[in-house]
Write an enzyme that holds these catalytic residues in place. Structure first.
Site, PDB file in Angstrom:
ATOM      1  N   HIS A   1       0.627  -1.135  -0.276  1.00 17.62           N
ATOM      2  CA  HIS A   1       0.260   0.656  -0.405  1.00 17.62           C
ATOM      3  C   HIS A   1       0.933   0.742  -0.007  1.00 17.62           C
ATOM      4  O   HIS A   1       0.944   1.786  -1.054  1.00 17.62           O
ATOM      5  CB  HIS A   1      -0.650  -0.282   1.289  1.00 17.62           C
TER       6      HIS A   1
ATOM      7  N   GLU B   1      -5.556  -2.586  12.112  1.00 20.62           N
ATOM      8  CA  GLU B   1      -6.722  -2.452  10.986  1.00 20.62           C
ATOM      9  C   GLU B   1      -7.271  -3.341  10.885  1.00 20.62           C
ATOM     10  O   GLU B   1      -9.065  -4.594  11.077  1.00 20.62           O
ATOM     11  CB  GLU B   1      -6.263  -1.936   9.773  1.00 20.62           C
ATOM     12  N   HIS B   2      -6.364  -5.087  10.185  1.00 20.76           N
ATOM     13  CA  HIS B   2      -6.511  -6.094   9.773  1.00 20.76           C
ATOM     14  C   HIS B   2      -6.570  -6.687  10.440  1.00 20.76           C
ATOM     15  O   HIS B   2      -5.062  -7.152  11.071  1.00 20.76           O
ATOM     16  CB  HIS B   2      -6.663  -6.650   8.001  1.00 20.76           C
TER      17      HIS B   2
ATOM     18  N   ASP C   1     -10.892  -6.446   1.086  1.00 18.64           N
ATOM     19  CA  ASP C   1     -10.869  -5.415   0.245  1.00 18.64           C
ATOM     20  C   ASP C   1     -12.310  -5.358  -0.908  1.00 18.64           C
ATOM     21  O   ASP C   1     -12.288  -3.713  -1.053  1.00 18.64           O
ATOM     22  CB  ASP C   1      -9.534  -4.784  -0.026  1.00 18.64           C
TER      23      ASP C   1
ATOM     24  N   HIS D   1     -35.148  25.403  36.318  1.00 20.22           N
ATOM     25  CA  HIS D   1     -36.417  24.265  35.910  1.00 20.22           C
ATOM     26  C   HIS D   1     -37.512  23.820  36.112  1.00 20.22           C
ATOM     27  O   HIS D   1     -38.183  23.078  36.270  1.00 20.22           O
ATOM     28  CB  HIS D   1     -34.599  23.237  35.904  1.00 20.22           C
TER      29      HIS D   1
END
Lengths: 430, 430
Positions: free
Chosen positions: A262, A327-328, A361, A420
């Site tokens: 990558h 991530e993976h 992917d 309130h």
């Protein structure tokens, strides 16, 4: 590929080294991005056209900024028809998976007239950023558009930089059209993010911006966050593989390299209990590197952030995997499901020797936009959830409020918020 | 209270004015915060103790930084026992509502051996920031801790600044203890956020930081975002009420004021189709202001960001409500549920004349941490979802991969990622 025995010291060094991939100082880029955003906010279209001329070399104006139907048809002629078929098959799988993520409004009622619930509404307008040039991946276009479509977003706007000829990458156009984009603008970089965040004469403001981009795009997204919503800022990609002696070293080596290619910051790590597997994978990686393209990127990525780690036990391997929060994560062992139950932190988990990471992917269906660089400890994959918001629903009757009204008044007065308390009190005054 | 007829021009001016409440330039604070964070990262505990001495005037060290069991017991003696009872009742409701938000892991399988799914895992460690002094609201403590607890977070850490005497607000301690906090540290400000993000000798690093705070705390959270997760940065509070001629003007006026009392930046808006109601509410607001405390805050808030808007039709009222995207939206009309279906943007929706907004702040069960300042277009209330993350699960058999392996290879090669293609190919080579 280097082989290291896991010890407390080596683990510490590796975790520190991986964190280095998250650069902290972007000062020089930040001011450039701030200037562009300010310019877009102030000057709208005129600034958009000016930056597109400057950065992309393209002459874009209000007449040609939108990709036309003719340009989309032209793109279909330029893209290989077998790729179009594969894109269509992938869309079916991606849609099917994301439909299962859909959440529904719900309410619960009681006989005293109380209704509490949660209303799900899709975002109205979403901007999908798609990079140009070599970083234009049709698969990413699918992964960003389809969850928005499934969520029910009314208008999905895409922006992508034009080439010098004013044209957009044909693969991007085909993928976007197949996924169901509503309109595509020819603008890229920080200026595209500015346009989506603030709106210009040509480009409407959106509620959320998603999609990957270079450092200018990432910083621009970060800068407009809060004004609009954004997806998480993507870092360099990672794979971590847990394997035992039963794993096929050739498969493992190929999978490690599929992330290493990558970019130079990508990380590929094998953790194994088998010294024999470690040696075989290392040798196989060296063989593959010679056969593949992108050799230079792969080699740098492996030298900097590639590791084969030998763990004393599967428990130790799992513990380190949870600390890395990849991530993976591939689990290639005799009993991958058992190990999966012990995994706390991972973007996507691939089980068994036929679940190679590129399957996820491109094709299996789950989203490939995943948390990187340790953020899987707290972030999730892009999903339908990213394109909805929830409104709480509260409906009480007089009958339901009456028995508790003094409790609420007491709580509000304890916090010294008398108005309130008053808003409850007036409902029960004589 | 001013009454304005809705026109395109008045609508535009009001929307612009409301957006002004989101200040953009915090440059001078940002550098102070960056220095503190750097100091904490580098010097850990020593810096924590130094800042606590400087900003809070308290002598804190490694021995007394954790709130002890004795201090918690002491807090119970200091807090009114009827308030403790109300806190316990509120917790039951808050827990009951949040349990309904729980999401579960799921998977889907096919006879060819494909398994796809989504695994839900709670965050491991969460930090809850609680302000000190006047901004210490026990109700906020409950709303931040309970969703984390319901999600299944292992360790919930609270940080809150000590007083000069080294003690922590007793109401905060009781609420935190009742909600199920695991450990409480006496540290506040940006230094607390730094400690939670980076970890120190005494305070462990967390996965996510939630909870309101002053400008230093908010900027520190923004600065550490990505390194850890954070909740959204809270802006000034808002209420918007849609009402027709059937509404009780005294109730409406009281509800508008319940938000206006929060701070000078708070906004209270009524949109009504009834000019008669508009006049009555305006007069009633003036009467109430004389009776209530916090008069100065209320008056400034109403002067700056308070409006009574007269709409031509209910459709117009709904459209403007969707553009404002209010934190709190009350619908006080003859048929509130019908109007609710047309609401796209609101943090929490209160239906009917007995569903006054403070009911949601304290007691009904839904979270009172809500998106402010127009961000309800894309953000949601704090919920159990904020304390989980999702991992995709992908498991393919050889039988499932074989018929599609060439499709994936083609897709990967079209993106020029040959190592991706190779990782599929090797599994089917002879």
């Amino acid at each position: 590929m280097r082989i290291i025995k896991l010890t407390e010291a080596s683990k510490y060094n590796i975790l520190e080294n991986l964190l280095k991939r998250s650069p902290n100082s972007y000062d020089q880029f930040e001011s450039v991005v701030a200037d562009i955003l300010y310019d877009i906010k102030k000057n709208g279209d005129e600034a958009i056209f000016r930056y597109t001329k400057k950065f992309d070399g393209a002459d874009i104006n209000a007449q040609n900024i939108v990709v036309t139907q003719e340009e989309i048809e032209e793109a279909y002629n330029l893209v290989d028809s077998s790729l179009i078929e594969v894109i269509r098959k992938a869309i079916i799988n991606i849609r099917e998976f994301h439909i299962k993520q859909k959440q529904y409004s719900w309410f619960d009622s009681k006989p005293d007239g109380t209704i509490l619930g949660q209303k799900i509404t899709a975002l109205s307008r979403v901007g999908v950023y798609v990079p140009g040039g070599k970083a234009a991946y049709p698969s990413s276009v699918l992964m960003n558009i389809i969850p928005a479509k499934v969520a029910g977003v009314e208008t999905i706007i895409m922006t992508t930089p034009p080439g010098v000829d004013g044209k957009v990458n044909p693969g991007t156009l085909v993928a976007a059209n197949e996924a169901g984009v509503d309109i595509i603008y020819k603008v890229g970089g920080a200026q595209a993010i500015g346009a989506l965040a603030y709106g210009t004469e040509s480009i409407p403001k959106v509620d959320k911006i998603v999609g990957p981009g270079n450092i200018y795009v990432a910083l621009a997204k970060k800068a407009v966050f809060g004004y609009v919503s954004i997806d998480s800022v993507a870092g360099p990609s990672e794979i971590l593989i847990i394997a035992d002696e039963a794993a096929n070293p050739r498969f493992i080596a190929a999978d490690l390299l599929s992330q290493a290619e990558h970019d130079e910051m990508a990380s590929a790590i094998l953790i194994t209990t088998s010294e024999e597997l470690a040696n075989k994978v290392s040798a196989q990686v060296d063989l593959f590197v010679k056969e593949l393209s992108r050799t230079e990127i792969i080699q740098k990525s492996l030298d900097n952030y590639g590791y084969i780690l030998i763990a004393q036990s599967m428990e130790e391997a799992i513990q380190v995997a949870n600390e890395i929060a990849s991530e993976h994560l591939e689990i290639v062992t005799k009993d991958p499901f058992n190990i999966m139950t012990k995994i706390k932190n991972a973007g996507a988990i691939f089980l068994g020797e036929y679940s190679s990471e590129p399957l996820g992917d491109y094709f299996a269906g789950p989203n490939h936009v995943l948390p990187t660089n340790g953020t899987a400890k707290f972030f999730s994959a892009l999903s339908v959830d990213d394109f909805i918001k929830k409104s709480s629903i509260i409906s009480y009757s007089r009958e339901a409020l009456e028995p508790i009204h003094k409790d609420i008044e007491l709580f509000a007065e304890a916090e010294q918020l008398t108005a309130h308390a008053n808003s409850i009190k007036v409902r029960f005054e004589k």
